[in-house]
Design a protein around this motif. Structure first.
Motif, mmCIF file in Angstrom:
data_model
loop_
_atom_site.group_PDB
_atom_site.id
_atom_site.type_symbol
_atom_site.label_atom_id
_atom_site.label_comp_id
_atom_site.label_asym_id
_atom_site.label_seq_id
_atom_site.Cartn_x
_atom_site.Cartn_y
_atom_site.Cartn_z
ATOM 1 N N ASP A 90 0.833 -1.200 0.000
ATOM 2 C CA ASP A 90 0.000 0.000 0.000
ATOM 3 C C ASP A 90 0.867 1.249 0.000
ATOM 4 O O ASP A 90 0.469 2.287 -0.529
ATOM 5 N N VAL A 91 2.037 1.133 0.625
ATOM 6 C CA VAL A 91 2.968 2.250 0.716
ATOM 7 C C VAL A 91 4.343 1.746 0.288
ATOM 8 O O VAL A 91 4.745 0.641 0.664
ATOM 9 N N VAL A 92 5.054 2.531 -0.501
ATOM 10 C CA VAL A 92 6.396 2.169 -0.945
ATOM 11 C C VAL A 92 7.368 3.240 -0.454
ATOM 12 O O VAL A 92 7.126 4.438 -0.632
ATOM 13 N N LEU A 93 8.440 2.796 0.201
ATOM 14 C CA LEU A 93 9.463 3.704 0.699
ATOM 15 C C LEU A 93 10.657 3.677 -0.239
ATOM 16 O O LEU A 93 11.236 2.620 -0.478
ATOM 17 N N MET A 94 11.018 4.838 -0.776
ATOM 18 C CA MET A 94 12.135 4.889 -1.707
ATOM 19 C C MET A 94 13.473 4.751 -0.989
ATOM 20 O O MET A 94 14.449 4.275 -1.565
ATOM 21 N N SER A 95 13.549 5.185 0.278
ATOM 22 C CA SER A 95 14.789 5.031 1.028
ATOM 23 C C SER A 95 14.918 3.596 1.485
ATOM 24 O O SER A 95 13.949 2.845 1.501
ATOM 25 N N GLY A 96 16.103 3.218 1.881
ATOM 26 C CA GLY A 96 16.355 1.817 2.183
ATOM 27 C C GLY A 96 16.270 1.448 3.638
ATOM 28 O O GLY A 96 16.782 0.402 4.026
ATOM 29 N N ASP A 97 15.666 2.293 4.482
ATOM 30 C CA ASP A 97 15.612 1.952 5.899
ATOM 31 C C ASP A 97 14.287 2.394 6.505
ATOM 32 O O ASP A 97 13.390 2.866 5.809
#
Length: 846
Positions: free
Chosen positions: A737-744
């Protein structure tokens, strides 16, 4: 619904929440149309289209409802047409593109004029269709293609400002003549002794008529047809209210005998000033609406218009649309990267902050992926295009943000239910108000009834209700995208607000996902120094493919401990124990404690250290050289630098944090103790994560699951809100539902932060919009008149109505100033076990 197409259309004529409800009802009634979501702030409609419906039927339905889809027209220059059959093929190719309404191909001028529905098709789609049919096309310079939404909003704001200015110039003398006579002592007598009151009324009539048939004409051309269709909207309220004031004044001016003597008064100034104030509100709304889409414009602006393509090793400047997959491109220092690709030559630090939210530039070397829209640093790079056009990361992000901004949150259902009957109810209240005043009102009852009825109609326009939710969603999701948080599904914005537990995958989410050498402890008996011991161990482990062996080898390479590569002979893997070989003439053993015991090697000096490291979740190995215990080696998958601080921040938000991992319980408990995780579910196979989420959800708790999106798809889909940590380039994670572009995990905290502030903003807007109408309609109807002698002027009602919408928009725009809770500066400065993996050499006690 199988075989459906997602469409996003731009719609004209929507002015209030009632319009939104009517558009939704009309489209939902079309067989084959589903998932309709209407956004008043962006004036768009998102829907799923399947058989038997098509674009034409959707456009026809919107036309019939009185809210036509915006059309665009483009003139294409088409090459290679030589006969009538060519014309036919071009015609068919263009007409087959979904969203095209009509095609006119001209062989003589070698052009094709295409009418299409904005949002359903782009000019690039049309060019591609003609070119794929064998007739290369390009848009001519005189094309009348649809403007960018931003330009359209700016144009609308300027047009409304022009209308408002003209209306104000015409209305000012009307206001001065009528209200001046009431407010300025002696003004009434002055008018009577100079031009006369009848002449004053005639001047007001002429100027007000010009206001209504000129700048105010839009209210009547839209409002009365909607009223006749039985679907009154905001324009209908304004049209009826101002018409009542105007016609009453006309009768008083030209046929005064029809009215009781005490009721002979004119309200030309009310009709004229109401139009001025509403036009002012519309102009300010158009400006504010344009600003709500600032994030999309910023993302679109990241793509350069041209790029340098290498052809036969010679650079050529070409338009961005002409880049194809496989092209070799050159990017110079300081330039923006044109499209997604893979570096083939050169090395440079690339600023990816506009995509990932990470402020620190990332080093890119041959073989590394790069993302279109990011900015090259000081070096020069050559790269091969891997994704172009609509397939690029930036294009995917823009589509996600647009879809989220057009989403309909569950809270919007309340607005829809109210606004379905709101405008008709207001008109009923206005009629009842007039009747009550006529029956029991003091003299002049007719005049008072008119004032109260018009005030009710004007003040009750539900503009603010319709803008309350979509403006906050647009600004909030746009600001989130700038932080590297992409809401793939708009309802996740509301869903995060009700989450009780955040469940985290361990590998790749909490940790780096790759084992690293964390500790190396030498015995005091070792005749060799640390670099030499590490070199011998690494040379032996280089023969193995095991992840732990690779971690030791990488650590040696990073410390340059290998030097000249030692010679390895007689390598043997001892199943369940470890490995053994002759390395540069030394007998080297690396393995578990049972290997040392089997070989009769004394490790008593290292056992206390081994136990302490194991309790901290490390995988511990012993190394022996020439029959003597030489070192203790500890390997672990280290936590990402921000994990500990992010979990503390989630606790500060009142959330419980759980970890789901396939690791053994000892390792999991060690990580939980180090980071402050509340619940540990260890030893879980990938297909068992869904059951683990079900356990966490017992008792009615709502669970968000955070995973790396690779093997966590079932859990992401099962959770109430699935949050995928992206890689910065792979953002199309369908299960999340949500995508985080950063890796943490900093992005998780920021996602909750944006969600809570956006929902709070929506509730503030709804409270204002509903409270405003609930409180002021009775005041406009004359509730305060018996006790205080106060009757709201229609002019004040118009000003209050415009102010309501402006307040809602201004409040939503405050979300643009939202700052990340966690950024690079909030990350812990490499606390033990969380920073870059370091191999520490410590002497062991004897």
């Amino acid at each position: 619904m199988p075989d459906t197409t997602q469409l996003r259309l731009s719609v004209e004529g929507m002015s209030c929440a009632s319009c939104v409800g009517r558009v939704e009802r009309a489209l939902n009634a079309v067989d084959g149309v589903s998932d309709v979501s209407v956004n008043l702030a962006s004036e768009t409609v998102q829907l799923s289209l399947g058989a038997p419906a098509d674009i034409a039927s959707v456009a026809a339905t919107l036309d019939e409802a009185g809210y036509p889809a915006r059309r665009g027209r483009v003139r294409l220059s088409v090459a290679s047409m030589s006969c009538a059959s060519c014309m036919g093929r071009v015609d068919r190719a263009l007409a087959a593109v979904p969203g095209v309404l009509s095609v006119n191909v001209n062989l003589a001028s070698e052009t094709a004029t295409v009418d299409y529905v904005e949002g359903a098709v782009t000019v690039d789609d049309l060019i591609r269709a003609a070119t794929d049919a064998g007739y290369p096309a390009e848009a001519t310079e005189d094309t009348a293609a649809a403007q960018d939404t931003t330009d359209r909003k700016q144009t609308e704001a300027r047009e409304m400002a022009r209308h408002m200015t003209l209306a104000a110039v015409l209305a000012l003398p009307v206001f001065a003549l009528e209200m001046g006579a009431h407010l300025i002592p002696g003004m009434h007598e002055l008018i009577g002794s100079t031009i006369g009151h009848q002449t004053s009324w005639l001047i007001q009539f002429v100027l007000t008529t010009l206001v209504l048939i000129g700048p105010g004409r839009m209210f009547y051309t839209k409002g009365f047809p909607a009223l006749l269709r039985g679907a009154p909207d905001m324009n209908s309220l304004v049209a009826v209210g101002t018409s009542a004031a105007y016609l009453y004044s006309v009768v008083a001016t030209f046929a005064p005998a029809l009215l009781p003597e005490q009721s002979r008064a004119v309200y030309f100034e009310a009709a004229a000033v109401i139009v001025v104030l509403i036009l002012l509100g519309r102009a300010l709304e158009a400006r504010a609406k344009g600003r709500t889409g600032a994030a999309i414009r910023a993302l679109v602006g990241l793509t350069p218009r041209t790029a340098t393509v290498l052809r036969n090793d010679t650079p050529h400047e070409v338009p961005i649309d002409e880049i194809q997959t496989g092209d070799l491109l050159l990017v110079r220092p300081g330039e923006r990267i044109a499209t997604d690709g893979e570096v083939t030559q050169g090395s440079a630090h690339v600023d990816e902050s506009m995509i990932t939210g990470e402020p620190v530039p990332v080093l890119k070397s041959p073989g590394d992926p790069i993302t279109g829209g990011t900015v090259n640093g000081a070096g020069s790079l050559r790269f091969r295009a891997t994704r172009v056009g609509a397939d690029t990361t930036l294009s995917q992000i823009i589509r996600m943000v647009e879809q989220a901004q057009g989403a309909k949150l569950p809270i919007q259902g309340l607005v829809d239910r109210v606004t379905l009957w709101f405008v008709p109810a207001v008109m009923t209240v206005a009629v009842l108000t007039v009747l009550v005043w006529l029956l029991i009102g003091p003299a002049p009852a007719l005049t008072m009834a008119l004032v109260a009825g018009v005030s009710v109609l004007i003040i009750a326009c539900p503009c603010a209700m319709g803008l309350a939710t979509p403006t906050s969603i647009m600004v909030g999701t746009g600001r989130a995208a700038e932080m590297g948080v992409l809401f793939r599904k708009g309802d996740a914005l509301q869903g995060l607000g009700s989450v009780d537990v955040v469940a985290l995958d361990k590998t790749g989410t909490l940790t780096r996902g790759r084992p690293e050498l964390t500790d190396m402890i030498l015995t005091e008996y070792s005749p060799l120094d640390r670099p030499r011991v590490l070199s011998l161990i690494a040379a032996l482990e280089a023969q193995s493919e095991h992840p732990i062996a690779q971690a030791i080898t990488r650590a040696a390479e990073a410390e340059d401990a290998t030097g000249p590569r030692p010679n390895v002979t007689d390598f043997a893997a001892i199943t369940g124990y470890g490995v053994r070989a002759n390395v540069d003439g030394h007998d080297v053993l690396v393995g578990a404690d049972r290997l040392m015991t089997r070989e009769g090697i004394d490790i008593s000096a290292l056992q206390d250290r081994e136990k302490a490291l194991a309790e901290r979740g490390r995988t511990v190995l012993f190394a022996a050289i020439d029959g003597q215990a030489a070192a203790l080696v500890a390997v672990a998958d280290p936590l990402k630098p921000a994990s500990g601080a992010a979990i503390a921040a989630l606790h500060d938000l009142g959330l419980s944090v759980a970890m789901i991992t396939g690791d053994k319980p000892e390792t999991a408990r060690a990580i939980a103790a180090e980071t402050g995780i509340d619940h540990v579910i260890a030893g879980v196979l990938p297909d068992g994560k869904v059951s683990a989420l079900d356990d966490l959800a017992k008792g009615g708790r709502r669970v968000a699951f955070v995973g790396d999106g690779i093997n966590d798809a079932p859990a992401l889909a099962r959770a109430d809100v699935g949050i995928a940590i992206g890689t910065g380039t792979d953002v199309a994670i369908e299960s999340a539902d949500v995508v985080l572009m950063s890796g943490d995990l900093r992005g998780v905290v920021n996602a909750f932060h944006v969600s809570r502030h956006t929902m709070r903003n929506i509730r503030q807007n709804l409270f204002w919009a509903f409270g405003y109408n609930t409180a002021l309609i009775p005041v406009a109807a004359g509730l305060l008149y018996p006790a205080f002698g106060l009757l709201l002027s229609p002019i004040l009602a118009a000003g209050a109505m415009a102010l309501s919408s402006i307040f809602v928009l201004s409040n939503a725009l405050r979300l643009r100033r939202l700052r990340p809770v966690m950024d690079e500066g909030h990350s812990p400065a490499h606390p033990e076990g969380q920073g870059e993996a370091t191999a520490k050499a410590e002497p062991a006690a004897a």
